[in-house]
Design a protein around this motif. Structure first.
Motif, PDB file in Angstrom:
ATOM      1  N   ALA A 162      73.048  10.366 -59.629  1.00 20.76           N
ATOM      2  CA  ALA A 162      73.725  11.610 -59.293  1.00 20.76           C
ATOM      3  C   ALA A 162      73.450  12.030 -57.861  1.00 20.76           C
ATOM      4  CB  ALA A 162      73.287  12.716 -60.257  1.00 20.76           C
ATOM      5  N   VAL A 163      72.274  11.682 -57.351  1.00 26.08           N
ATOM      6  CA  VAL A 163      71.872  12.131 -56.013  1.00 26.08           C
ATOM      7  C   VAL A 163      72.618  11.382 -54.913  1.00 26.08           C
ATOM      8  CG1 VAL A 163      69.935  12.287 -54.401  1.00 26.08           C
ATOM      9  CG2 VAL A 163      69.603  12.852 -56.821  1.00 26.08           C
ATOM     10  N   GLY A 164      72.673  10.055 -55.024  1.00 18.50           N
ATOM     11  CA  GLY A 164      73.243   9.229 -53.957  1.00 18.50           C
ATOM     12  C   GLY A 164      74.664   9.602 -53.573  1.00 18.50           C
ATOM     13  N   PRO A 165      75.604   9.671 -54.530  1.00 21.07           N
ATOM     14  CA  PRO A 165      76.991   9.991 -54.158  1.00 21.07           C
ATOM     15  C   PRO A 165      77.141  11.362 -53.503  1.00 21.07           C
ATOM     16  CG  PRO A 165      76.917   9.003 -56.346  1.00 21.07           C
ATOM     17  CD  PRO A 165      75.498   9.267 -55.948  1.00 21.07           C
ATOM     18  N   VAL A 166      76.378  12.356 -53.961  1.00 20.77           N
ATOM     19  CA  VAL A 166      76.479  13.689 -53.372  1.00 20.77           C
ATOM     20  C   VAL A 166      75.943  13.673 -51.942  1.00 20.77           C
ATOM     21  CG1 VAL A 166      75.629  16.063 -53.493  1.00 20.77           C
ATOM     22  CG2 VAL A 166      76.415  14.910 -55.557  1.00 20.77           C
ATOM     23  N   LEU A 167      74.802  13.008 -51.721  1.00 24.15           N
ATOM     24  CA  LEU A 167      74.262  12.915 -50.367  1.00 24.15           C
ATOM     25  C   LEU A 167      75.223  12.173 -49.442  1.00 24.15           C
ATOM     26  CD1 LEU A 167      70.467  12.191 -50.956  1.00 24.15           C
ATOM     27  CD2 LEU A 167      71.616  14.375 -50.552  1.00 24.15           C
ATOM     28  N   LEU A 168      75.860  11.137 -49.974  1.00 25.18           N
ATOM     29  CA  LEU A 168      76.842  10.404 -49.183  1.00 25.18           C
ATOM     30  C   LEU A 168      78.010  11.307 -48.810  1.00 25.18           C
ATOM     31  CD1 LEU A 168      78.003   7.825 -47.942  1.00 25.18           C
ATOM     32  CD2 LEU A 168      78.832   7.193 -50.233  1.00 25.18           C
ATOM     33  N   GLY A 169      78.485  12.085 -49.760  1.00 23.72           N
ATOM     34  CA  GLY A 169      79.576  13.010 -49.478  1.00 23.72           C
ATOM     35  C   GLY A 169      79.194  14.026 -48.419  1.00 23.72           C
ATOM     36  N   GLN A 170      77.964  14.555 -48.492  1.00 20.34           N
ATOM     37  CA  GLN A 170      77.523  15.529 -47.494  1.00 20.34           C
ATOM     38  C   GLN A 170      77.401  14.889 -46.109  1.00 20.34           C
ATOM     39  OE1 GLN A 170      77.507  18.654 -48.445  1.00 20.34           O
ATOM     40  NE2 GLN A 170      77.879  17.965 -50.544  1.00 20.34           N
ATOM     41  N   ALA A 171      76.984  13.632 -46.072  1.00 22.02           N
ATOM     42  CA  ALA A 171      76.857  12.945 -44.787  1.00 22.02           C
ATOM     43  C   ALA A 171      78.207  12.749 -44.105  1.00 22.02           C
ATOM     44  CB  ALA A 171      76.176  11.588 -44.987  1.00 22.02           C
ATOM     45  N   LEU A 172      79.276  12.735 -44.891  1.00 18.64           N
ATOM     46  CA  LEU A 172      80.609  12.511 -44.349  1.00 18.64           C
ATOM     47  C   LEU A 172      81.332  13.802 -43.966  1.00 18.64           C
ATOM     48  CD1 LEU A 172      81.654   9.771 -46.902  1.00 18.64           C
ATOM     49  CD2 LEU A 172      81.388   9.418 -44.456  1.00 18.64           C
ATOM     50  N   VAL A 173      80.668  14.953 -44.164  1.00 21.86           N
ATOM     51  CA  VAL A 173      81.290  16.238 -43.817  1.00 21.86           C
ATOM     52  C   VAL A 173      81.526  16.303 -42.311  1.00 21.86           C
ATOM     53  CG1 VAL A 173      80.920  18.733 -43.739  1.00 21.86           C
ATOM     54  CG2 VAL A 173      80.327  17.443 -45.795  1.00 21.86           C
ATOM     55  N   ALA A 174      82.677  16.792 -41.921  1.00 17.31           N
ATOM     56  CA  ALA A 174      83.026  16.900 -40.503  1.00 17.31           C
ATOM     57  C   ALA A 174      82.090  17.872 -39.790  1.00 17.31           C
ATOM     58  CB  ALA A 174      84.476  17.350 -40.360  1.00 17.31           C
ATOM     59  N   ARG A 208      76.677   3.113 -42.434  1.00 17.61           N
ATOM     60  CA  ARG A 208      77.785   2.238 -41.973  1.00 17.61           C
ATOM     61  C   ARG A 208      79.053   3.009 -41.669  1.00 17.61           C
ATOM     62  NH1 ARG A 208      81.253  -0.108 -40.127  1.00 17.61           N
ATOM     63  NH2 ARG A 208      81.989  -2.264 -40.460  1.00 17.61           N
ATOM     64  N   LEU A 209      79.358   4.043 -42.456  1.00 19.08           N
ATOM     65  CA  LEU A 209      80.650   4.705 -42.340  1.00 19.08           C
ATOM     66  C   LEU A 209      80.622   6.021 -41.591  1.00 19.08           C
ATOM     67  CD1 LEU A 209      82.072   4.014 -45.911  1.00 19.08           C
ATOM     68  CD2 LEU A 209      82.584   2.787 -43.797  1.00 19.08           C
ATOM     69  N   VAL A 210      79.477   6.720 -41.596  1.00 23.06           N
ATOM     70  CA  VAL A 210      79.426   8.022 -40.933  1.00 23.06           C
ATOM     71  C   VAL A 210      79.782   7.932 -39.454  1.00 23.06           C
ATOM     72  CG1 VAL A 210      77.888   9.866 -40.165  1.00 23.06           C
ATOM     73  CG2 VAL A 210      77.908   9.181 -42.547  1.00 23.06           C
ATOM     74  N   PRO A 211      79.247   6.946 -38.691  1.00 24.55           N
ATOM     75  CA  PRO A 211      79.625   6.892 -37.276  1.00 24.55           C
ATOM     76  C   PRO A 211      81.115   6.736 -37.048  1.00 24.55           C
ATOM     77  CG  PRO A 211      77.714   5.522 -37.685  1.00 24.55           C
ATOM     78  CD  PRO A 211      78.252   5.946 -39.018  1.00 24.55           C
ATOM     79  N   ALA A 212      81.809   6.107 -38.016  1.00 20.19           N
ATOM     80  CA  ALA A 212      83.249   5.908 -37.860  1.00 20.19           C
ATOM     81  C   ALA A 212      84.034   7.154 -38.148  1.00 20.19           C
ATOM     82  CB  ALA A 212      83.713   4.775 -38.780  1.00 20.19           C
ATOM     83  N   SER A 213      83.392   8.146 -38.801  1.00 25.23           N
ATOM     84  CA  SER A 213      84.132   9.320 -39.228  1.00 25.23           C
ATOM     85  C   SER A 213      83.838  10.566 -38.378  1.00 25.23           C
ATOM     86  CB  SER A 213      83.819   9.644 -40.701  1.00 25.23           C
ATOM     87  OG  SER A 213      82.455   9.966 -40.837  1.00 25.23           O
ATOM     88  N   VAL A 214      82.929  10.433 -37.433  1.00 29.73           N
ATOM     89  CA  VAL A 214      82.590  11.592 -36.598  1.00 29.73           C
ATOM     90  C   VAL A 214      82.997  11.346 -35.148  1.00 29.73           C
ATOM     91  CG1 VAL A 214      80.684  12.253 -38.078  1.00 29.73           C
ATOM     92  CG2 VAL A 214      80.254  10.727 -36.168  1.00 29.73           C
TER      93      VAL A 214
END
Length: 290
Positions: free
Chosen positions: A19-31, A284-290
Motif C-alpha cells: 500500500a505504501v509504495g504506489p502512494v509514495l510513487l504517486g506523490q513523487a510524480l506530483v507537479a 526513473r520516471l520523475v526526472p522525465a515528468s518535471v
C-alpha cells in the motif's frame, strides 16, 4: 499471546509495503507547486487503512465460508484459529473502513471529483474480494483487482488528490507498479492452490496450475524492469536498475524452487520488492515528468 500481538499479526504487516509504495510513487510524480504534505499523509492513511481492511475482511469472510481450515499453509488466521471472533473482526473491519472513509472524505472534498468514484470503487473492492455471494477472488479476478487498485487507482488517485495534472509518465508508472503488487497475491494463491481448490475457490493459481502461475509471477516482477531500463549516460541509474534486477531474479528463483509453506517468506519479500520497484520507477520516471 497478548491481544495486541494477535491484532498486529491479523493486520498482516508484511503486506503493508504494497500500500505504501504506489502512494509514495504517486506523490513523487506530483507537479511542482501542487504538492501538499497534508494531502500526501491523508493519501497514505487512506491506502494503509484500505489494505488493513481487506486483510481483515479476508480473514473474516474466508473463516465464515470455510475456505480456511486447520491445514492452512499460510500464516495463522485469527478467526479460523479461534484467536479472534467474527464479531471482533467485524468491529476491526468497520473501524479501519471508518478511518479510510474519514481520510478519503477530506481528499474528495478538496481534490478532483473523480475521487468520489475511486473511493466508492475501493470500498466495494475491499468488501467484494472475499465477501458476498460471489467473491471475485473466487473467480480468478483477484490479481486483476490488485493491479487496478494498487496501480492506476493508487497512483493516479494520488495525483488527483493533489490537483496535479496526469501525464504519460504518471500513466506508465500507474500501470507498471500494480504488476509487482499483484505478484504478492500470485505467491499467496500459488501456496494455497490445493486448499483453495478443495474449497471451490478458483483462483488463477488453481485455474492455471503451478508452472503457468510461476510464469505469471516472473512476468509481473520482471516486465516493469524491462519496460524502464536505465538510461545509458547515468551510471547511478544503471546501478539501481541492476540491483532491482538481482532482487527480481532472486525472488523468481525462490518462487520456482519452493512450494507450500516454504513460500511464506517469499510473500513478504515480494511485498518489499514492490516497494523497491516503486522507488525505482520514481527515480526513473520523475526526472522525465518535471
Amino acid at each position: 499471546m497478548s491481544r495486541a500481538k494477535i491484532w498486529w499479526q491479523t493486520l498482516r504487516p508484511r503486506t503493508l509495503p504494497a500500500a505504501v509504495g504506489p502512494v509514495l510513487l504517486g506523490q513523487a510524480l506530483v507537479a511542482p507547486g501542487s504538492f501538499s504534505w497534508l494531502i500526501a499523509l491523508l493519501c497514505l492513511v487512506c491506502a494503509l487503512s484500505l489494505q488493513v481492511a481487506v486483510n481483515l475482511a479476508n480473514d473474516l469472510f474466508d473463516g465464515l465460508s470455510g475456505v480456511d481450515q486447520p491445514d492452512r499453509l499460510g500464516p495463522v488466521r485469527a478467526m479460523e484459529s479461534g484467536l479472534l471472533s467474527a464479531a471482533e473482526l467485524r468491529r476491526g473491519l468497520m473501524l479501519t473502513l471508518v478511518i479510510a472513509v474519514t481520510a478519503g472524505l477530506w481528499l474528495v472534498i478538496f481534490g478532483h471529483w473523480l475521487l468520489w468514484w475511486l473511493g466508492g470503487l475501493s470500498i466495494l473492492g475491499v468488501l467484494g474480494y472475499s465477501g458476498g455471494r460471489r467473491p471475485y477472488a473466487n473467480r480468478g479476478l483477484g490479481e486483476v483487482a490488485v493491479w487496478l487498485f494498487f496501480g492506476p487507482v493508487a497512483v493516479l488517485g494520488s495525483l488527483l488528490a493533489q490537483q496535479s495534472p496526469i501525464d504519460a509518465e504518471a500513466v506508465m508508472a500507474a500501470v507498471l507498479i500494480g504488476l509487482p503488487v499483484a505478484a504478492i497475491l500470485v505467491v499467496n494463491n500459488l501456496r494455497d492452490r490445493h486448499t483453495d481448490a478443495r474449497a471451490g475457490k478458483l483462483t488463477l493459481a488453481v485455474r492455471l496450475g503451478p508452472s503457468a502461475t510461476r510464469g505469471l509471477f516472473a512476468a509481473l516482477t520482471l516486465v516493469p524492469l524491462l519496460v524502464t531500463p536505465a538510461v545509458a549516460h547515468s551510471p547511478w541509474l544503471w546501478a539501481a536498475w541492476g540491483i532491482a534486477c538481482v532482487a527480481a531474479l532472486a525472488l523468481n528463483r525462490k518462487c520456482w524452487r519452493y512450494d507450500g509453506a516454504s513460500l511464506n517468506p517469499v510473500l513478504g519479500q515480494t511485498a518489499l520488492y514492490s516497494l523497491v520497484m516503486a522507488a525505482w520507477l520514481g527515480v526513473r520516471l520523475v526526472p522525465a515528468s518535471v
